[in-house]
Scaffold this motif. Structure first.
Motif, PDB file in Angstrom:
ATOM      1  N   ASP A 191       0.890  -1.225   0.088  1.00  0.00           N
ATOM      2  CA  ASP A 191       0.089  -0.105   0.044  1.00  0.00           C
ATOM      3  C   ASP A 191       0.759   1.200  -0.074  1.00  0.00           C
ATOM      4  N   HIS A 192       2.022   1.218   0.494  1.00  0.00           N
ATOM      5  CA  HIS A 192       3.150   2.205   0.659  1.00  0.00           C
ATOM      6  C   HIS A 192       4.148   2.328  -0.247  1.00  0.00           C
ATOM      7  N   LYS A 193       3.909   1.606  -1.463  1.00  0.00           N
ATOM      8  CA  LYS A 193       4.866   1.247  -2.749  1.00  0.00           C
ATOM      9  C   LYS A 193       5.438   2.688  -3.274  1.00  0.00           C
ATOM     10  N   ARG A 194       4.490   3.308  -3.419  1.00  0.00           N
ATOM     11  CA  ARG A 194       4.736   4.840  -4.247  1.00  0.00           C
ATOM     12  C   ARG A 194       5.428   5.551  -3.204  1.00  0.00           C
ATOM     13  N   LEU A 195       5.006   5.691  -1.924  1.00  0.00           N
ATOM     14  CA  LEU A 195       5.835   6.464  -1.163  1.00  0.00           C
ATOM     15  C   LEU A 195       7.291   5.910  -1.019  1.00  0.00           C
ATOM     16  N   PHE A 196       7.454   4.470  -0.814  1.00  0.00           N
ATOM     17  CA  PHE A 196       8.988   3.908  -0.868  1.00  0.00           C
ATOM     18  C   PHE A 196       9.777   4.620  -2.287  1.00  0.00           C
ATOM     19  N   ILE A 197       8.931   4.346  -3.310  1.00  0.00           N
ATOM     20  CA  ILE A 197       9.847   4.612  -4.542  1.00  0.00           C
ATOM     21  C   ILE A 197       9.961   6.158  -4.560  1.00  0.00           C
ATOM     22  N   ARG A 198       9.247   7.072  -4.338  1.00  0.00           N
ATOM     23  CA  ARG A 198       9.270   8.314  -4.326  1.00  0.00           C
ATOM     24  C   ARG A 198      10.557   8.934  -3.523  1.00  0.00           C
TER      25      ARG A 198
END
Length: 337
Positions: A191-198
């Protein structure tokens, strides 16, 4: 007894002055029969003592009520005595209790209406946010990436507001069942993958066994773990070392407990702030440098854990990172599956 003596101290003083004045008048008038004068004074003190003893015995419960605080509001309806002062006190306490109940009922109603409005408002805001997110998710221009970032912040803030409102009626909004912890951890990380990537942070998920299970509420545990991972990402990104950092989310058994551990390599927490990080609205030295810090994430996490019967452990050192653990009672029949 002390209250009774303080109330009648002036009466005793007046009587002493009165007996002294009477004795002086007879003495200056030429009356020199000292035993008779002392006897008359003794008679006066005797009747005064009888009066005071009667007053104390007849109003003993009244003085006890006044000398100690009420443990509960229901004690306001206890009977005292039948004398006028005691009845007046009972009537005053009953009236005060009724006024308090009326005000409390009005405040509760106002609070419930406010929480209902907040709950409805959050749900209404989630729809336009989802529409905007679907609109910009396939657009690669830099300005749309910034919009997506702000959308995620808004979504996280709305979830925090929603769970804060639900926390006030927690007993009506939880369901305990066996939850497979490694599966839940993977869902939260995804669920937090975008936050990790960014933020150029690599998540590492470890599980001692894929079947580690605990009795808990899946929705509230998801929220708690999300808050902890959000903080880990936020303060790892704040370290700004220029190198890709790692956040490790582990799930293992410790004694009779199941443990979910989130370990980051971020800026850490000041030693002076460690005892206050679970206080509401406390942001600490680190939070003051981040505009999105509200000081409510760990507070809600701690409140949720307490109400579910879980424990939180926190270890941190400035510049070395933070370790946060959620301690749950493990289900021994399913931990080895």
């Amino acid at each position: 007894m002390k209250l009774f003596i303080r109330e009648h101290a002036l009466l005793l003083a007046v009587q002493l002055v009165q007996f002294g004045a009477m004795f002086s008048i007879y003495w200056f008038d030429g009356y020199r029969n000292l035993p008779t004068a002392l006897y008359s004074v003794f008679i006066g003190f005797f009747f005064l003592s009888c009066y005071l003893v009667y007053q104390y015995i007849s109003r003993r419960r009244y003085y006890l009520r006044l000398s100690r605080p009420l443990d509960t509001l229901d004690e306001s309806f206890q009977k005292i005595e039948n004398n006028p002062v005691s009845k007046a006190l009972e009537q005053l306490l009953h009236t005060q209790y009724r006024h308090y109940q009326q005000q409390l009922t009005a405040v509760k109603l106002q609070q419930e209406q406010h929480l209902t409005f907040i709950d409805q408002w959050v749900h209404q805001m989630k729809t336009p946010l989802s529409v905007i997110e679907l609109t910009v998710q396939n657009m690669d221009e830099p300005e749309f990436a910034s919009i997506r970032e702000e959308l995620e912040r808004m979504r996280s803030g709305l979830h925090t507001v929603l769970y804060m409102a639900r926390l006030r009626a927690f007993e009506k909004d939880f369901h305990i069942k066996p939850v497979v912890l490694p599966k839940l951890v993977s869902e939260v990380v995804h669920d937090h993958k975008r936050l990790f990537i960014r933020n150029h942070i690599f998540p590492e998920v470890k599980a001692a066994s894929p079947g580690i299970t605990a009795q808990t509420d899946e929705k509230w545990l998801f929220f708690m773990l999300s808050q902890i991972i959000n903080n880990a990402i936020k303060y790892s990104a704040a370290k700004n070392t220029g190198e890709g950092q790692k956040i490790t989310v582990s799930c293992y058994i410790r004694g009779l407990d199941a443990v979910i551990e989130v370990k980051d390599q971020g800026i850490g927490i000041q030693k002076s702030d460690l005892k206050r990080v679970f206080d509401p609205f406390f942001t600490g030295d680190n939070g003051r440098g981040l505009r999105e810090s509200t000081g409510m994430g760990l507070y809600l996490t701690k409140e949720s854990a307490d109400r579910l019967g879980h424990r939180l452990e926190l270890e941190s050192a400035v510049g070395e990172g933070t370790v946060m653990r959620i301690i749950l009672a493990a289900n021994p029949l399913l931990t080895s599956v």
